[in-house]
Write a protein that holds these residues in place. Structure first.
Motif, PDB file in Angstrom:
ATOM      1  N   SER A  27      36.020  41.375  34.719  1.00  0.00           N
ATOM      2  CA  SER A  27      35.065  42.130  35.552  1.00  0.00           C
ATOM      3  C   SER A  27      35.742  43.268  36.320  1.00  0.00           C
ATOM      4  O   SER A  27      35.135  44.312  36.551  1.00  0.00           O
ATOM      5  N   ALA A  28      37.016  43.093  36.674  1.00  0.00           N
ATOM      6  CA  ALA A  28      37.709  44.165  37.414  1.00  0.00           C
ATOM      7  C   ALA A  28      37.827  45.439  36.591  1.00  0.00           C
ATOM      8  O   ALA A  28      38.030  46.528  37.137  1.00  0.00           O
ATOM      9  N   GLU A  30      35.578  47.014  35.255  1.00  0.00           N
ATOM     10  CA  GLU A  30      34.467  47.930  35.578  1.00  0.00           C
ATOM     11  C   GLU A  30      34.945  49.061  36.481  1.00  0.00           C
ATOM     12  O   GLU A  30      34.443  50.174  36.401  1.00  0.00           O
ATOM     13  N   ASP A  31      35.888  48.755  37.356  1.00  0.00           N
ATOM     14  CA  ASP A  31      36.400  49.779  38.271  1.00  0.00           C
ATOM     15  C   ASP A  31      37.357  50.759  37.589  1.00  0.00           C
ATOM     16  O   ASP A  31      37.833  51.694  38.215  1.00  0.00           O
ATOM     17  N   CYS A  32      37.656  50.525  36.342  1.00  0.00           N
ATOM     18  CA  CYS A  32      38.574  51.415  35.636  1.00  0.00           C
ATOM     19  C   CYS A  32      37.812  52.344  34.688  1.00  0.00           C
ATOM     20  O   CYS A  32      38.297  53.414  34.332  1.00  0.00           O
ATOM     21  N   SER A  34      35.215  54.305  34.761  1.00  0.00           N
ATOM     22  CA  SER A  34      34.764  55.667  35.044  1.00  0.00           C
ATOM     23  C   SER A  34      35.862  56.687  34.739  1.00  0.00           C
ATOM     24  O   SER A  34      35.574  57.848  34.487  1.00  0.00           O
ATOM     25  N   HIS A  82      33.836  60.217  40.253  1.00  0.00           N
ATOM     26  CA  HIS A  82      34.587  58.959  40.322  1.00  0.00           C
ATOM     27  C   HIS A  82      34.564  58.348  41.723  1.00  0.00           C
ATOM     28  O   HIS A  82      35.244  57.379  41.995  1.00  0.00           O
ATOM     29  N   ILE A  85      35.055  53.986  44.659  1.00  0.00           N
ATOM     30  CA  ILE A  85      35.719  52.710  44.376  1.00  0.00           C
ATOM     31  C   ILE A  85      36.836  52.461  45.377  1.00  0.00           C
ATOM     32  O   ILE A  85      36.972  51.385  45.942  1.00  0.00           O
ATOM     33  N   ALA A  86      37.654  53.475  45.568  1.00  0.00           N
ATOM     34  CA  ALA A  86      38.800  53.381  46.474  1.00  0.00           C
ATOM     35  C   ALA A  86      39.264  54.801  46.761  1.00  0.00           C
ATOM     36  O   ALA A  86      38.868  55.734  46.080  1.00  0.00           O
ATOM     37  N   HIS A  89      44.642  55.441  43.606  1.00  0.00           N
ATOM     38  CA  HIS A  89      45.076  54.356  42.712  1.00  0.00           C
ATOM     39  C   HIS A  89      45.844  53.272  43.458  1.00  0.00           C
ATOM     40  O   HIS A  89      45.801  52.092  43.101  1.00  0.00           O
ATOM     41  N   LEU A  92      43.275  51.099  45.227  1.00  0.00           N
ATOM     42  CA  LEU A  92      42.539  50.295  44.229  1.00  0.00           C
ATOM     43  C   LEU A  92      43.406  49.126  43.743  1.00  0.00           C
ATOM     44  O   LEU A  92      42.940  47.992  43.629  1.00  0.00           O
ATOM     45  N   GLN A  95      43.641  46.148  45.933  1.00  0.00           N
ATOM     46  CA  GLN A  95      42.463  45.270  45.948  1.00  0.00           C
ATOM     47  C   GLN A  95      42.536  44.216  44.849  1.00  0.00           C
ATOM     48  O   GLN A  95      41.720  43.299  44.808  1.00  0.00           O
TER      49      GLN A  95
END
Ligand code: HEC
Ligand code: HEC
Length: 205
Positions: A27-28, A30-32, A34, A82, A85-86, A89, A92, A95
């Motif tokens: 699931s993580a 998903e944050d990559c 984009s 983008h 998210i954070a 990098h 991110l 997290q």
């Protein structure tokens, strides 16, 4: 009959998982997506293709971001598409738990590498080939195309990213293996350009 079919289906599913073709994205990831796309093959010349590099290499990069041991792509994170998210990098990666880092690295390592869609300059690529042979091939074998080297995949990587990250190494802004230092220090701006053209050519093979 039905049990035979389900046995076959189960076997196929296991095979697919072991070859990675249908590997489920954690699931993580998903944050990559984009930036790196779900496949790990980015279509932006400033965002590296991360598919197919070794899990060891990818894990190390995420740990380095946690430690801010390489530049954190602030600009890409602040660009509107983008956003959210954070901040960058490094943030991110902080997290992510250790398990998530291991899962993400394994997932992207399992995705097939695909060369960037870009052109190259044949004359510069020839110059780059000589530099590669003399100073880089020892560690980046087979034209920088082997994940097994645990040194990223250079053949077919975006040229713009390679130029930028080689400059980061040269300026001491990205951690590098001690033995790579002398090879990188010796590079002129023109050498760096030539190497990027060479790796782009290697990606077309
Ligand atoms: C906002 C865009 C963006 C997002 C979101 C993003 N990345 Fe990146 N990523 C980049 C850029 C840009 C770089 C190159 C930075 C540099 O120049 O060093 C990069 C570099 C990397 C690298 C180093 C690759 C190499 O060859 O050295 C890894 C590994 C990576 N990202 C993994 C991830 C993972 C895993 C996620 C999701 C948890 C993620 N990234 C999310 C933009 C992004
Ligand atoms: C002594 C071995 C060694 C030599 C010589 C060496 N490298 Fe590397 N290189 C590595 C290793 C190991 C890594 C991965 C470092 C890490 O895990 O962060 C790496 C990483 C890189 C990366 C980052 C890849 C990415 O996806 O971000 C680039 C670009 C690179 N090397 C280019 C070169 C070039 C160009 C030369 C020759 C001028 C060279 N290297 C010489 C070992 C070497």
């Amino acid at each position: 009959m039905r049990s035979t079919i389900s046995l076959i289906l189960a076997t196929l599913a296991t095979l697919a998982m072991s070859t990675g073709v249908f590997a489920q994205a954690p699931s993580a990831a998903e944050d990559c997506a984009s930036c790196h796309n779900k496949s790990g093959v980015s279509d932006d010349e400033n965002i590296p293709i991360i598919a197919g590099a070794s899990a060891f290499f990818l894990e190390n990069q995420l740990l380095m971001y946690q430690e801010s041991a390489r530049p954190c792509a602030k600009k890409e994170f602040s660009e509107s598409e983008h956003e959210g998210i954070a901040e960058d990098h490094c943030e991110l990666s902080k997290q992510l738990s250790e398990d998530e880092i291991i899962e993400l690295a394994a997932y992207f390592a399992d995705q097939p590498f695909q060369s960037a869609d870009q052109t190259f300059d044949e004359n510069l690529a020839k110059v780059g080939a000589q530099i590669q042979e003399q100073r880089c091939a020892k560690c980046h074998s087979d034209g920088g195309s082997l994940a097994l080297d645990d040194a990223g995949i250079l053949a077919g990587q975006w040229k713009a990213y390679l130029v930028s990250t080689l400059n980061d190494y040269k300026n001491g802004e990205r951690w590098q293996p001690e033995k790579m230092g002398p090879a990188i220090e010796a590079l002129s701006e023109q050498d760096i350009k030539a190497l990027a053209e060479f790796y782009a050519r290697e990606g077309m093979k």
